[in-house]
Design a protein around this motif. Structure first.
Motif, PDB file in Angstrom:
ATOM      1  N   MET A  26      77.329 -40.001 -17.398  1.00  9.65           N
ATOM      2  CA  MET A  26      78.056 -40.818 -18.369  1.00  9.65           C
ATOM      3  C   MET A  26      78.276 -40.041 -19.655  1.00  9.65           C
ATOM      4  O   MET A  26      77.595 -39.048 -19.933  1.00  9.65           O
ATOM      5  N   GLN A  27      79.230 -40.502 -20.423  1.00  8.26           N
ATOM      6  CA  GLN A  27      79.483 -39.964 -21.748  1.00  8.26           C
ATOM      7  C   GLN A  27      79.000 -40.978 -22.784  1.00  8.26           C
ATOM      8  O   GLN A  27      79.402 -42.142 -22.762  1.00  8.26           O
ATOM      9  N   VAL A  28      78.117 -40.536 -23.659  1.00  4.71           N
ATOM     10  CA  VAL A  28      77.585 -41.379 -24.725  1.00  4.71           C
ATOM     11  C   VAL A  28      78.409 -41.123 -25.979  1.00  4.71           C
ATOM     12  O   VAL A  28      78.642 -39.975 -26.351  1.00  4.71           O
ATOM     13  N   ARG A  29      78.860 -42.197 -26.600  1.00  3.71           N
ATOM     14  CA  ARG A  29      79.633 -42.089 -27.825  1.00  3.71           C
ATOM     15  C   ARG A  29      79.038 -43.028 -28.868  1.00  3.71           C
ATOM     16  O   ARG A  29      78.813 -44.203 -28.597  1.00  3.71           O
ATOM     17  N   ASP A  30      78.773 -42.474 -30.052  1.00  7.12           N
ATOM     18  CA  ASP A  30      78.162 -43.248 -31.125  1.00  7.12           C
ATOM     19  C   ASP A  30      76.849 -43.877 -30.655  1.00  7.12           C
ATOM     20  O   ASP A  30      76.507 -45.007 -31.023  1.00  7.12           O
ATOM     21  N   GLY A  31      76.129 -43.163 -29.789  1.00 12.10           N
ATOM     22  CA  GLY A  31      74.848 -43.638 -29.292  1.00 12.10           C
ATOM     23  C   GLY A  31      74.945 -44.751 -28.275  1.00 12.10           C
ATOM     24  O   GLY A  31      73.928 -45.339 -27.898  1.00 12.10           O
ATOM     25  N   THR A  90      73.046 -28.855 -33.754  1.00 13.10           N
ATOM     26  CA  THR A  90      73.527 -27.741 -32.966  1.00 13.10           C
ATOM     27  C   THR A  90      73.612 -28.124 -31.507  1.00 13.10           C
ATOM     28  O   THR A  90      73.086 -29.143 -31.069  1.00 13.10           O
ATOM     29  N   THR A  91      74.284 -27.267 -30.733  1.00 12.59           N
ATOM     30  CA  THR A  91      74.412 -27.517 -29.302  1.00 12.59           C
ATOM     31  C   THR A  91      73.048 -27.596 -28.628  1.00 12.59           C
ATOM     32  O   THR A  91      72.822 -28.435 -27.760  1.00 12.59           O
ATOM     33  N   THR A  92      72.096 -26.726 -29.042  1.00 12.72           N
ATOM     34  CA  THR A  92      70.789 -26.741 -28.388  1.00 12.72           C
ATOM     35  C   THR A  92      70.074 -28.060 -28.614  1.00 12.72           C
ATOM     36  O   THR A  92      69.320 -28.513 -27.772  1.00 12.72           O
ATOM     37  N   GLN A  93      70.273 -28.704 -29.746  1.00 12.96           N
ATOM     38  CA  GLN A  93      69.633 -29.978 -30.020  1.00 12.96           C
ATOM     39  C   GLN A  93      70.211 -31.099 -29.156  1.00 12.96           C
ATOM     40  O   GLN A  93      69.580 -32.139 -29.016  1.00 12.96           O
ATOM     41  N   ALA A  94      71.396 -30.888 -28.615  1.00 15.50           N
ATOM     42  CA  ALA A  94      71.996 -31.892 -27.745  1.00 15.50           C
ATOM     43  C   ALA A  94      71.465 -31.802 -26.324  1.00 15.50           C
ATOM     44  O   ALA A  94      71.695 -32.698 -25.519  1.00 15.50           O
ATOM     45  N   THR A  95      70.749 -30.719 -26.012  1.00 13.08           N
ATOM     46  CA  THR A  95      70.287 -30.485 -24.651  1.00 13.08           C
ATOM     47  C   THR A  95      68.804 -30.822 -24.539  1.00 13.08           C
ATOM     48  O   THR A  95      67.973 -30.261 -25.251  1.00 13.08           O
ATOM     49  N   ARG A  96      68.502 -31.738 -23.620  1.00 13.15           N
ATOM     50  CA  ARG A  96      67.139 -32.218 -23.474  1.00 13.15           C
ATOM     51  C   ARG A  96      66.940 -32.696 -22.050  1.00 13.15           C
ATOM     52  O   ARG A  96      67.878 -33.220 -21.434  1.00 13.15           O
ATOM     53  N   PRO A 155      72.270 -36.050 -30.935  1.00  8.75           N
ATOM     54  CA  PRO A 155      73.556 -36.365 -31.554  1.00  8.75           C
ATOM     55  C   PRO A 155      74.103 -37.685 -31.032  1.00  8.75           C
ATOM     56  O   PRO A 155      73.762 -38.131 -29.939  1.00  8.75           O
ATOM     57  N   ALA A 156      74.991 -38.310 -31.794  1.00  8.80           N
ATOM     58  CA  ALA A 156      75.553 -39.607 -31.397  1.00  8.80           C
ATOM     59  C   ALA A 156      76.454 -39.482 -30.187  1.00  8.80           C
ATOM     60  O   ALA A 156      76.597 -40.435 -29.411  1.00  8.80           O
ATOM     61  N   ASP A 157      77.084 -38.319 -30.008  1.00 10.28           N
ATOM     62  CA  ASP A 157      77.979 -38.089 -28.885  1.00 10.28           C
ATOM     63  C   ASP A 157      77.386 -37.021 -27.979  1.00 10.28           C
ATOM     64  O   ASP A 157      77.051 -35.922 -28.448  1.00 10.28           O
ATOM     65  N   LEU A 158      77.257 -37.334 -26.707  1.00  8.85           N
ATOM     66  CA  LEU A 158      76.733 -36.349 -25.759  1.00  8.85           C
ATOM     67  C   LEU A 158      77.010 -36.778 -24.327  1.00  8.85           C
ATOM     68  O   LEU A 158      77.499 -37.877 -24.068  1.00  8.85           O
ATOM     69  N   SER A 159      76.716 -35.891 -23.391  1.00  6.30           N
ATOM     70  CA  SER A 159      76.763 -36.187 -21.962  1.00  6.30           C
ATOM     71  C   SER A 159      75.350 -36.509 -21.502  1.00  6.30           C
ATOM     72  O   SER A 159      74.383 -35.909 -21.974  1.00  6.30           O
ATOM     73  N   LEU A 160      75.237 -37.459 -20.565  1.00  9.79           N
ATOM     74  CA  LEU A 160      73.924 -37.835 -20.056  1.00  9.79           C
ATOM     75  C   LEU A 160      74.001 -37.990 -18.542  1.00  9.79           C
ATOM     76  O   LEU A 160      74.915 -38.632 -18.028  1.00  9.79           O
ATOM     77  N   THR A 161      73.045 -37.383 -17.848  1.00  8.70           N
ATOM     78  CA  THR A 161      72.944 -37.495 -16.399  1.00  8.70           C
ATOM     79  C   THR A 161      71.562 -38.000 -16.033  1.00  8.70           C
ATOM     80  O   THR A 161      70.560 -37.470 -16.512  1.00  8.70           O
ATOM     81  N   ALA A 162      71.508 -39.034 -15.202  1.00  7.53           N
ATOM     82  CA  ALA A 162      70.246 -39.583 -14.717  1.00  7.53           C
ATOM     83  C   ALA A 162      70.176 -39.370 -13.213  1.00  7.53           C
ATOM     84  O   ALA A 162      71.051 -39.843 -12.474  1.00  7.53           O
TER      85      ALA A 162
END
Length: 270
Positions: free
Chosen positions: A35-40, A2-8, A81-88
């Motif tokens: 960055m955009q993460v695709r397939d991990g 779910t969308t909530t599981q993608a948010t951390r 999820p394998a695909d997500l957005s990531l900000t550091a």
């Protein structure tokens, strides 16, 4: 998932709760990379690490080791999820309006969210004069960018492009600008943030043998150009149909070229 599981959100490699995040709620002395993460995996991880290192040295006088940053980014992907957005986001634990504690290292906040791909365009961009403070650093707390974006949409545009005090085009609110003269990709020479996607596209265009040039570009040059696009961590190319009062020709081959160059960059494991 779910969308909530993608948010951390992790602070210094550990799950962050309200208590650990509260001191950062009003912290404006920080910088980040997105960055955009695709397939991990992610494109240009070397460029992201270099950006964080350069900006931390500029703002804090010291930077976290690359291997520690990699470990914290990788930890944020566990169970995601394998695909997500990531900000550091690197920040000063002492906060802003203070002197850093002796030997203080930057903290690192890592946040994940659902994947994004950006608008499809074509976009109309207002053109205003604005120069960012420390343009080579992707720092937080820049109300001018949101201010000018909102003024632009009130005037019927989709977003905004900036010129410097000499009239040279530089960048957009959250975008790098790219132009096409029919044979070459043109990049503005004015001071700007070198975006990671822009850097990926440039090095892959070199490998593809596509001519490129960095040069002074002003709104007066726009009628002579064959196309324009914007890019950021969401996408390597969104077509631009107008900048200020000047219409720009459709250039689907140019946009396709930018996407092709970006896709040529291999996805890197952590």
């Amino acid at each position: 998932m779910t969308t909530t599981q993608a948010t951390r959100t992790l602070r210094d490699g550990h799950e962050a709760d309200a208590q650990t995040l509260a001191p950062l709620a009003f912290a404006g002395y920080a910088h980040f990379t997105a960055m955009q993460v695709r397939d991990g995996r992610v494109r240009g991880i070397d460029l992201h690490l270099a950006r964080l290192r350069h900006a931390s040295l500029e703002l804090f006088g010291r930077a976290l080791p690359d291997d520690r940053v990699r470990a914290q980014l990788h930890a944020a992907l566990a169970g995601a999820p394998a695909d997500l957005s990531l900000t550091a986001t690197a920040f000063s634990p002492s906060g802003e309006f203070t002197v850093a504690a002796p030997g203080e290292e930057p903290g690192l906040l890592v946040r994940t969210a659902p994947p994004a791909s950006g608008p499809t365009g074509p976009l109309s961009l207002a053109v205003v004069e604005h120069e960012r403070f420390l343009p080579s650093v992707k720092h937080v707390g820049e109300p001018a960018k949101t201010y000018w974006l909102r003024r632009a949409t009130e005037q019927g545009h989709d977003d905004v492009a900036f010129t410097d005090r000499t009239g040279r085009l530089s960048e957009g609110s959250i975008w790098n600008l790219a132009f096409w003269d029919g044979t070459r990709v043109l990049w503005p020479s004015a001071a700007m943030l070198d975006g990671i996607t822009m850097s990926i596209v440039r090095r892959q265009l070199d490998r593809l043998g596509i001519p490129q040039r960095v040069q002074d570009l002003t709104p007066a040059d726009l009628p002579e150009l064959s196309g324009a696009a914007v890019m950021n961590s969401w996408t390597p190319g969104v077509p631009v149909r107008r900048m200020g009062p000047t219409p720009l020709p459709e250039a689907p081959d140019f946009t396709d070229l930018l996407h092709r160059a970006y896709q040529a960059e291999p996805l890197s494991s952590w």
